[in-house]
Design a protein around this motif. Structure first.
Motif, PDB file in Angstrom:
ATOM      1  N   LEU A 137      -9.552 -19.850  13.525  1.00 49.76           N
ATOM      2  CA  LEU A 137      -9.039 -18.474  13.573  1.00 49.76           C
ATOM      3  C   LEU A 137      -9.326 -17.899  14.911  1.00 49.76           C
ATOM      4  O   LEU A 137     -10.429 -17.915  15.594  1.00 49.76           O
ATOM      5  N   VAL A 170     -13.589 -12.231   7.142  1.00 53.07           N
ATOM      6  CA  VAL A 170     -13.157 -13.545   6.657  1.00 53.07           C
ATOM      7  C   VAL A 170     -13.992 -14.276   5.533  1.00 53.07           C
ATOM      8  O   VAL A 170     -15.234 -14.055   5.699  1.00 53.07           O
ATOM      9  N   GLY A 216      -5.589 -18.551   7.064  1.00 50.70           N
ATOM     10  CA  GLY A 216      -4.984 -17.569   7.898  1.00 50.70           C
ATOM     11  C   GLY A 216      -4.410 -16.603   6.709  1.00 50.70           C
ATOM     12  O   GLY A 216      -3.832 -15.421   7.351  1.00 50.70           O
ATOM     13  N   SER A 217      -4.111 -17.020   5.644  1.00 51.92           N
ATOM     14  CA  SER A 217      -3.533 -16.149   4.615  1.00 51.92           C
ATOM     15  C   SER A 217      -4.521 -14.901   4.268  1.00 51.92           C
ATOM     16  O   SER A 217      -5.644 -14.925   4.416  1.00 51.92           O
ATOM     17  N   VAL A 218      -3.801 -13.822   3.570  1.00 46.12           N
ATOM     18  CA  VAL A 218      -4.748 -12.724   3.432  1.00 46.12           C
ATOM     19  C   VAL A 218      -5.132 -12.630   1.827  1.00 46.12           C
ATOM     20  O   VAL A 218      -4.079 -12.876   0.899  1.00 46.12           O
ATOM     21  N   THR A 221      -9.354 -12.382   5.285  1.00 51.35           N
ATOM     22  CA  THR A 221      -8.556 -13.436   5.808  1.00 51.35           C
ATOM     23  C   THR A 221      -9.189 -14.513   5.556  1.00 51.35           C
ATOM     24  O   THR A 221     -10.403 -14.786   5.520  1.00 51.35           O
TER      25      THR A 221
END
Length: 524
Positions: free
Chosen positions: A135, A217, A244-246, A302
């Motif tokens: 990330l 994260v 990387g998705s939330v 994240t």
């Protein structure tokens, strides 16, 4: 002066990173194409549940050993077939088991895989290192949470440095055993679980809040399982990748509501999107995540698919080719220097001894044939050999031994710290005995290597006994009559009578270890 070798040019490597976790054992095999990139070749995962296999006496069971052996043998077979260098680490369950050393020794004997048991702080550091690779967080103050089977790692980092790192005994397998053994789950047990988690989180999270962070994260299987559950509940198609998705706070509360309604294990296994293997332990993991989210007021997480295993990969590359002086990427050398400075060591003397020790190690390679890992252990031991003077001169080698043995230095495993401590323990007074503490737990090969490093360190220390850096260079030559000559170059016309006297005393230990005669000679 000692001529240091140039830092190595990066060489492409195939590495297998194995994480012997408290819930599962994972292996990731990659081709490291540069210091910052890799290609995944293969991955393996098996659920062993080591955290649930610790008996009432605090020992890992023989059944757990047998299961782990089966899994590691299979992983080694895959790694060997792909010609990958293996590096394996053990986390929470292996840290805490009373029979950990014996367990790891048996794993090595049966599988050929040497599992390094790492501290909680080291695990947190490796998680941070791994997340950085996946990330774009380098310049951002980042909170990272990794909820494992036996522990939860919490890190706040920025610019590659951990500003705060800790490990709490709040793993989802551990908490399930402690509070959620009943089926269906009761309100009383769930309230006790939440109270327990909050009580242990609050003092740690107050420090996190004080430091502050820009983004949060989550890098564990727990957060991925919760995101999958949310997608299932909302009847949303699976994501192409979760990386990387939330996961929002609202989604966490949605997942919590669904899990609190599904009180029985059977009901949880039927929830859409939830992996049935996670159904037993996901509630405990969710409670940890929801408590952190609530206490810190986090709006969204994240998700990172890179974590501990990727951290192992990049740490392995960073370890390769680090030399005496160290640099900003050499976390082990930074750790050693920081530790020594806490004890106000004489750093000029420490560098001088370290220079001598590394020079002797390199020149004597034809005699000892030790790996570069031992070069680094000796480097660290030489630099830290006088930490015990912080208490007093009498027995300072023993004080240093206990300081280092009980330290938790980023970049080093528990066993590596024991090795470094033991080398320092024998840099003066007598050499090791078979029954000595810690030393007796090492196998014969490690004992032999410790003796070699201790003998080198003893001679190195004697050659700066006056602490004035009078001796400038050491050159080792082997005579035609099979005697080894040590030639010491002097600075200008300084008298080194004291150093020669002390070196003559340490000569015997050196000769015994290297099975040779040693001559000390002066050359102007």
């Amino acid at each position: 002066m000692l001529n240091l070798p140039d830092r190595k040019v990066f060489e492409k490597k195939r590495i297998a990173a194995i994480d012997v976790g408290s819930n599962s054992i994972h292996m990731l095999i990659v081709d490291m194409e540069s210091i910052n990139s890799f290609t995944i070749i293969a991955s393996e995962k098996d659920q062993v549940r080591l955290a649930a296999s610790i008996d009432d006496d605090g020992n890992l069971t023989s059944d757990a050993l047998n299961k782990t052996i089966v899994v590691l043998r299979k992983m080694k077979e895959v790694a060997d077939s792909l010609k990958a260098q293996i590096r394996a680490v053990g986390t929470s369950a292996l840290r805490e088991a009373k029979n950990s050393s014996d367990f790891v020794a048996k794993l090595y004997k049966k599988t050929g895989i040497d599992v390094e048991v790492i501290s909680g702080h080291e695990e947190a550091r490796l998680v941070y290192l791994g997340v950085q690779q996946g990330l774009p967080i380098h310049g951002k103050s980042t909170l990272i949470i990794d909820i494992g089977g036996g522990s939860t790692e919490i890190v706040v980092g920025q610019w590659g440095e951990e500003r705060f790192a800790t490990s709490l005994k709040l793993g989802c397998v551990r908490l399930t055993q402690m509070f959620l053994a009943s089926d269906p789950l009761s309100d009383e047990h769930l309230r006790s679980l939440e109270l327990y988690i909050n009580t242990r989180l609050e003092p740690v999270l107050s420090e996190v809040e004080r430091i502050g962070f820009d983004i949060a994260v989550g890098s564990s299987g727990t957060i991925k399982a919760i995101k999958s559950l949310v997608l299932g509940i909302l009847n949303t198609p699976p994501l192409q990748t979760m990386h990387g998705s939330v996961l929002t706070a609202k989604e966490i509360w949605l997942a919590k509501e669904a899990l609190l309604k599904a009180r029985s294990l059977k009901e949880r296994k039927q929830l859409p999107g939830l992996d049935t293997k996670r159904a037993e332990i996901v509630v405990a993991g969710l409670f940890v995540l929801s408590s952190i989210t609530k206490i810190l007021g986090i709006r969204e997480w994240t998700i990172s698919l890179t974590a501990l295993r990727e951290g192992i990969l990049f740490d392995t590359i960073l370890r390769d080719g680090v030399w005496l002086q160290g640099d900003t990427t050499d976390v082990r050398w930074r750790s050693v220097r920081s530790f020594g400075q806490k004890f106000h060591i004489d750093e000029a003397h420490a560098f001088h001894i370290t220079s001598f020790a590394i020079s002797l190690f390199d020149q004597l390679l034809f005699k000892h044939n030790l790996s570069s890992a031992w070069r680094e252990f000796l480097r660290s031991a030489a630099y830290l050999h006088e930490c015990g003077l912080f208490i007093g001169h009498t027995g300072h080698h023993k004080h240093t031994f206990y300081f280092i043995r009980n330290a938790s230095l980023p970049g080093f495993t528990t066993r590596e710290m024991q090795i470094i401590a033991t080398i320092v323990r024998y840099h003066r007074k007598r050499m090791p005995r078979e029954s000595d503490e810690v030393y007796c737990d090492f196998d014969k090969e490690i004992q032999k290597a410790v003796n070699i490093c201790a003998a080198i360190l003893r001679l190195s220390v004697s050659l700066d006994r006056g602490r004035q850096g009078k001796i400038q260079e050491i050159i080792v030559r082997e005579n035609s009559n099979s005697k080894m000559s040590l030639v010491v170059y002097l600075r200008a016309t300084h008298d080194i009578e004291l150093e020669m006297y002390e070196a003559a005393i340490e000569k015997k230990a050196f000769e015994n270890v290297f099975s040779c005669s040693l001559e000390l000679m002066l050359e102007q």
